[in-house]
Design a protein around this motif. Structure first.
Motif, short mmCIF file in Angstrom:
data_model
loop_
_atom_site.label_atom_id
_atom_site.label_comp_id
_atom_site.label_asym_id
_atom_site.label_seq_id
_atom_site.Cartn_x
_atom_site.Cartn_y
_atom_site.Cartn_z
N MET A 108 47.77 38.51 10.46
CA MET A 108 46.94 38.11 11.68
C MET A 108 47.76 37.66 12.71
N ILE A 109 48.74 37.13 12.59
CA ILE A 109 49.81 36.59 13.58
C ILE A 109 50.39 37.76 14.22
N LEU A 110 50.82 38.78 13.51
CA LEU A 110 51.28 40.14 14.02
C LEU A 110 50.54 40.84 14.68
N LEU A 111 48.99 40.90 14.38
CA LEU A 111 48.00 41.75 15.17
C LEU A 111 47.88 40.67 16.39
N ILE A 112 47.81 39.40 16.45
CA ILE A 112 47.61 38.72 17.50
C ILE A 112 49.05 38.79 18.64
N PHE A 113 50.09 38.66 17.97
CA PHE A 113 51.24 38.88 18.77
C PHE A 113 51.23 40.41 19.63
N ILE A 114 50.73 41.32 18.93
CA ILE A 114 50.59 42.74 19.61
C ILE A 114 49.40 42.40 20.74
N LEU A 115 48.48 41.84 20.56
CA LEU A 115 47.54 41.71 21.45
C LEU A 115 47.86 41.04 22.48
N GLN A 116 48.75 40.05 22.42
CA GLN A 116 49.29 39.04 23.65
C GLN A 116 49.92 40.13 24.18
N ILE A 117 50.76 40.93 23.88
CA ILE A 117 51.61 41.93 24.70
C ILE A 117 50.81 42.90 25.47
N ILE A 118 49.90 42.96 24.85
CA ILE A 118 48.74 44.01 25.66
C ILE A 118 47.99 43.40 26.84
N GLY A 119 47.40 42.06 26.32
CA GLY A 119 47.03 41.26 27.47
C GLY A 119 48.04 40.94 28.62
N GLY A 120 49.26 40.66 28.28
CA GLY A 120 50.11 40.73 29.52
C GLY A 120 50.48 41.83 30.29
N ILE A 121 50.64 42.90 29.61
CA ILE A 121 50.62 44.19 30.46
C ILE A 121 49.40 44.40 31.12
N LEU A 122 48.20 44.37 30.57
CA LEU A 122 47.02 44.66 31.52
C LEU A 122 46.90 43.77 32.77
N THR A 123 47.34 42.29 32.52
CA THR A 123 47.38 41.26 33.57
C THR A 123 48.31 41.91 34.94
N PHE A 124 49.48 42.70 34.47
CA PHE A 124 50.25 43.33 35.73
C PHE A 124 49.67 44.39 36.12
N VAL A 125 49.28 45.07 35.24
CA VAL A 125 48.87 46.46 35.56
C VAL A 125 47.36 46.29 36.44
N TYR A 126 46.57 45.22 36.37
CA TYR A 126 45.36 45.24 37.09
C TYR A 126 45.54 44.33 38.31
N TYR A 127 46.60 43.49 38.28
CA TYR A 127 46.74 42.69 39.50
C TYR A 127 46.59 43.04 40.82
N PRO A 128 47.06 44.29 41.08
CA PRO A 128 47.15 45.00 42.53
C PRO A 128 45.61 45.59 42.69
N LYS A 129 44.77 45.83 41.47
CA LYS A 129 43.50 46.18 41.71
C LYS A 129 42.67 44.96 42.22
N ALA A 130 43.01 43.91 41.52
CA ALA A 130 42.10 42.69 41.83
C ALA A 130 42.37 41.97 43.21
N LYS A 131 43.79 42.32 43.69
CA LYS A 131 43.87 42.11 44.99
C LYS A 131 43.33 42.96 46.04
N ALA A 132 43.18 44.40 45.83
CA ALA A 132 42.64 45.26 46.62
C ALA A 132 41.12 44.98 46.51
N ALA A 133 40.51 44.61 45.61
CA ALA A 133 38.95 44.42 45.34
C ALA A 133 38.61 42.93 46.28
N ALA A 134 39.55 41.94 46.28
CA ALA A 134 39.32 41.00 46.83
C ALA A 134 39.29 41.29 48.47
N LEU A 135 40.44 41.98 49.00
CA LEU A 135 40.39 42.30 50.25
C LEU A 135 39.31 43.01 50.84
N ASP A 136 38.82 44.06 50.11
CA ASP A 136 37.61 44.95 50.23
C ASP A 136 36.39 44.04 50.41
N SER A 137 36.34 42.79 49.48
CA SER A 137 34.87 42.22 49.51
C SER A 137 35.03 41.27 50.74
#
Length: 217
Positions: free
Chosen positions: A89-118
């Motif tokens: 379970m800890i190994l699976l959680i470890f992998i999930l955290q890595i995925i979450g960190g990657i998604l944060t960096f991937v979607y950050y520019p999109k979040a900023k662009a969405a805020a500017l549009d709003s």
């Protein structure tokens, strides 16, 4: 043998206690971002996928909370089944955290662009513009900031009358820097948890092998 097994057991208990507390911290921060900071969610609502990383953090926090408790029980009772389940379970959680960190960096520019549009919709009469106006009017006082980089962003967006929160003294900083501070805290907690999880997995393996040898000695 008994001494090293006992030492490993209590070290694992200690690290699992840290995992339990870290899970509670991640769960609390994740829920606050997803629910408590509702105006922030509305500001970037043009792309709901942006919040995937936040939901993963909530899931990881909840799992860590439960798994940390189970790990403590497995360590104290020297139960091989609990130790094996804990490691998986800890190994699976470890992998999930890595995925979450990657998604944060991937979607950050999109979040900023969405805020500017709003920002360009602020003060408009359409339902979408009214939602954006309500979101910004709630978000800016809550985070004590103005614009994305600075208050000048409102002029660049064509808004002649920016939100009243931007007229405060001293002049509020840009919201990007304020929000980043929150995410740096969250990121610091996540990195610390990853390190603790890695150590916990190592001690779980050592304790599992120690219990196995002790049973068949």
């Amino acid at each position: 043998m008994e001494g090293s097994l006992s030492c490993c057991k209590y070290l694992m208990f200690f690290f699992n206690l840290l995992i339990f507390l870290s899970g509670a911290a991640l769960l609390g921060v994740g829920i606050w971002v997803a629910v408590g900071a509702d105006s922030f969610k509305q500001v970037v609502s043009n792309d709901p996928a942006i919040f995937n990383a936040v939901y993963i953090i909530i899931a990881v926090g909840a799992l860590l909370f439960v798994v940390g408790f189970l790990g403590c029980c497995g360590a104290i009772k020297e139960n091989k089944f609990l130790l094996g389940a804990f490691f998986v379970m800890i190994l699976l959680i470890f992998i999930l955290q890595i995925i979450g960190g990657i998604l944060t960096f991937v979607y950050y520019p999109k979040a900023k662009a969405a805020a500017l549009d709003s920002m360009k919709l602020y003060g408009g009469s359409t339902p979408e513009a009214q939602t954006a106006t309500t979101a910004w009017d709630g978000f800016l006082p809550q985070f004590k900031c103005c614009g994305i980089n600075s208050g000048a962003d409102w002029t660049a967006a064509g808004i002649l009358l920016p939100p009243t929160a931007c007229n405060a003294l001293p002049v509020p900083p840009g919201c990007e820097s304020v929000v980043k501070n929150y995410f740096w805290v969250l990121g610091g907690i996540a990195v610390a948890v990853l390190f603790i999880e890695l150590l916990a997995m190592i001690f779980a393996c050592c304790l599992y092998r120690g219990v196995n040898k002790h049973q068949y000695a």
